[in-house]
Design a protein around this motif. Sequence first.
Motif, PDB file in Angstrom:
ATOM      1  N   PRO A 153    -102.808  28.740 -60.232  1.00 36.56           N
ATOM      2  CA  PRO A 153    -103.054  28.267 -61.739  1.00 36.56           C
ATOM      3  C   PRO A 153    -104.005  27.328 -61.881  1.00 36.56           C
ATOM      4  O   PRO A 153    -104.330  25.762 -61.971  1.00 36.56           O
ATOM      5  CB  PRO A 153    -101.680  28.596 -62.271  1.00 36.56           C
ATOM      6  CG  PRO A 153    -101.143  29.141 -61.498  1.00 36.56           C
ATOM      7  CD  PRO A 153    -101.791  28.179 -60.122  1.00 36.56           C
ATOM      8  N   GLY A 154    -105.431  27.400 -62.969  1.00 40.12           N
ATOM      9  CA  GLY A 154    -106.449  26.659 -63.538  1.00 40.12           C
ATOM     10  C   GLY A 154    -107.679  26.007 -62.348  1.00 40.12           C
ATOM     11  O   GLY A 154    -108.133  25.410 -62.631  1.00 40.12           O
ATOM     12  N   LYS A 155    -107.754  26.702 -60.992  1.00 37.58           N
ATOM     13  CA  LYS A 155    -108.911  26.297 -60.285  1.00 37.58           C
ATOM     14  C   LYS A 155    -109.283  28.269 -59.625  1.00 37.58           C
ATOM     15  O   LYS A 155    -108.691  28.708 -59.937  1.00 37.58           O
ATOM     16  CB  LYS A 155    -107.716  26.009 -58.747  1.00 37.58           C
ATOM     17  CG  LYS A 155    -106.704  25.192 -59.387  1.00 37.58           C
ATOM     18  CD  LYS A 155    -106.899  23.918 -57.574  1.00 37.58           C
ATOM     19  CE  LYS A 155    -105.821  22.894 -58.117  1.00 37.58           C
ATOM     20  NZ  LYS A 155    -105.948  21.759 -57.225  1.00 37.58           N
ATOM     21  N   ASN A 156    -110.201  27.903 -59.917  1.00 41.05           N
ATOM     22  CA  ASN A 156    -111.626  28.996 -59.615  1.00 41.05           C
ATOM     23  C   ASN A 156    -111.276  29.724 -57.773  1.00 41.05           C
ATOM     24  O   ASN A 156    -111.585  30.549 -57.722  1.00 41.05           O
ATOM     25  CB  ASN A 156    -113.202  28.675 -59.740  1.00 41.05           C
ATOM     26  CG  ASN A 156    -113.168  28.549 -61.348  1.00 41.05           C
ATOM     27  OD1 ASN A 156    -112.323  28.773 -62.327  1.00 41.05           O
ATOM     28  ND2 ASN A 156    -114.023  27.259 -61.608  1.00 41.05           N
ATOM     29  N   GLU A 157    -110.515  28.746 -57.056  1.00 44.82           N
ATOM     30  CA  GLU A 157    -110.682  28.811 -55.090  1.00 44.82           C
ATOM     31  C   GLU A 157    -109.064  29.139 -55.044  1.00 44.82           C
ATOM     32  O   GLU A 157    -108.290  28.597 -55.982  1.00 44.82           O
ATOM     33  CB  GLU A 157    -110.948  27.497 -54.623  1.00 44.82           C
ATOM     34  CG  GLU A 157    -113.039  28.035 -55.020  1.00 44.82           C
ATOM     35  CD  GLU A 157    -113.728  29.055 -54.362  1.00 44.82           C
ATOM     36  OE1 GLU A 157    -113.426  29.820 -53.118  1.00 44.82           O
ATOM     37  OE2 GLU A 157    -114.355  29.675 -55.226  1.00 44.82           O
ATOM     38  N   PRO A 158    -108.549  29.931 -54.862  1.00 44.67           N
ATOM     39  CA  PRO A 158    -107.708  29.424 -53.643  1.00 44.67           C
ATOM     40  C   PRO A 158    -107.384  28.782 -52.902  1.00 44.67           C
ATOM     41  O   PRO A 158    -108.570  27.992 -52.185  1.00 44.67           O
ATOM     42  CB  PRO A 158    -107.352  31.257 -53.405  1.00 44.67           C
ATOM     43  CG  PRO A 158    -108.793  31.973 -52.465  1.00 44.67           C
ATOM     44  CD  PRO A 158    -109.437  31.112 -53.725  1.00 44.67           C
ATOM     45  N   ALA A 159    -106.170  28.828 -52.591  1.00 46.73           N
ATOM     46  CA  ALA A 159    -105.255  27.627 -51.465  1.00 46.73           C
ATOM     47  C   ALA A 159    -105.328  28.163 -50.672  1.00 46.73           C
ATOM     48  O   ALA A 159    -104.654  29.211 -50.171  1.00 46.73           O
ATOM     49  CB  ALA A 159    -104.372  26.713 -52.035  1.00 46.73           C
ATOM     50  N   PHE A 160    -105.664  27.657 -49.069  1.00 49.10           N
ATOM     51  CA  PHE A 160    -105.479  28.481 -48.158  1.00 49.10           C
ATOM     52  C   PHE A 160    -104.602  27.989 -47.377  1.00 49.10           C
ATOM     53  O   PHE A 160    -104.712  26.587 -46.920  1.00 49.10           O
ATOM     54  CB  PHE A 160    -106.684  29.233 -47.585  1.00 49.10           C
ATOM     55  CG  PHE A 160    -107.812  29.403 -48.414  1.00 49.10           C
ATOM     56  CD1 PHE A 160    -107.518  30.922 -47.905  1.00 49.10           C
ATOM     57  CD2 PHE A 160    -109.325  29.139 -48.798  1.00 49.10           C
ATOM     58  CE1 PHE A 160    -108.506  32.222 -48.504  1.00 49.10           C
ATOM     59  CE2 PHE A 160    -109.921  29.685 -49.239  1.00 49.10           C
ATOM     60  CZ  PHE A 160    -109.030  30.889 -49.399  1.00 49.10           C
ATOM     61  N   MET A 161    -103.438  28.444 -46.456  1.00 51.38           N
ATOM     62  CA  MET A 161    -102.187  28.386 -45.838  1.00 51.38           C
ATOM     63  C   MET A 161    -102.770  29.036 -44.288  1.00 51.38           C
ATOM     64  O   MET A 161    -102.833  30.081 -43.888  1.00 51.38           O
ATOM     65  CB  MET A 161    -101.219  28.503 -45.837  1.00 51.38           C
ATOM     66  CG  MET A 161    -100.142  27.964 -45.228  1.00 51.38           C
ATOM     67  SD  MET A 161     -98.051  28.695 -45.324  1.00 51.38           S
ATOM     68  CE  MET A 161     -97.916  27.380 -46.723  1.00 51.38           C
TER      69      MET A 161
END
Length: 147
Positions: free
Chosen positions: A91-99
């Motif tokens: 939420p609030g970020k344009n890019e996803p976090a990647f695992m």
Amino acid sequence: MNPEQTTAERFSYTLERTLEAPAAKVWSAWTTAESYARWSYAAPGSVEMDVRPGGAWKATIVTPDGGQFPLTGSYSEVRENQRLVIGMDVPGKNEPAFMTVELVEQSAHQTRVVVSQTCDTADERDLAEQGTTMLLDSLTAFLKTAA
């Protein structure tokens, strides 16, 4: 921002665990909604997975104090029994976090799992690492009891 700044200002962790299960069983636990729901602290019926590049996933995680956090994302890389790159919407970020989850079969009954993630802040990294440690502990216990 140039790439060097981006890398320098991000915070990563890597966790490794040797699991007493073949890679196919670990893969299935991580990529089958019914199995994933049993060990990932997900609310019953909340897990949906379309495990293919570009496929979406969602789950609602239940915290020990009863809080519920809906999570969504998509898969960016899928190599069966070997590698899974999971994008998580933030939420609030344009890019996803990647695992990234890598499986290395060491024998017919042992698989090394390596989970890594890069976060924007030290606090995010610490929370993500803590959560991933809990997931790996739960996965380890699940694999011992799963048929």
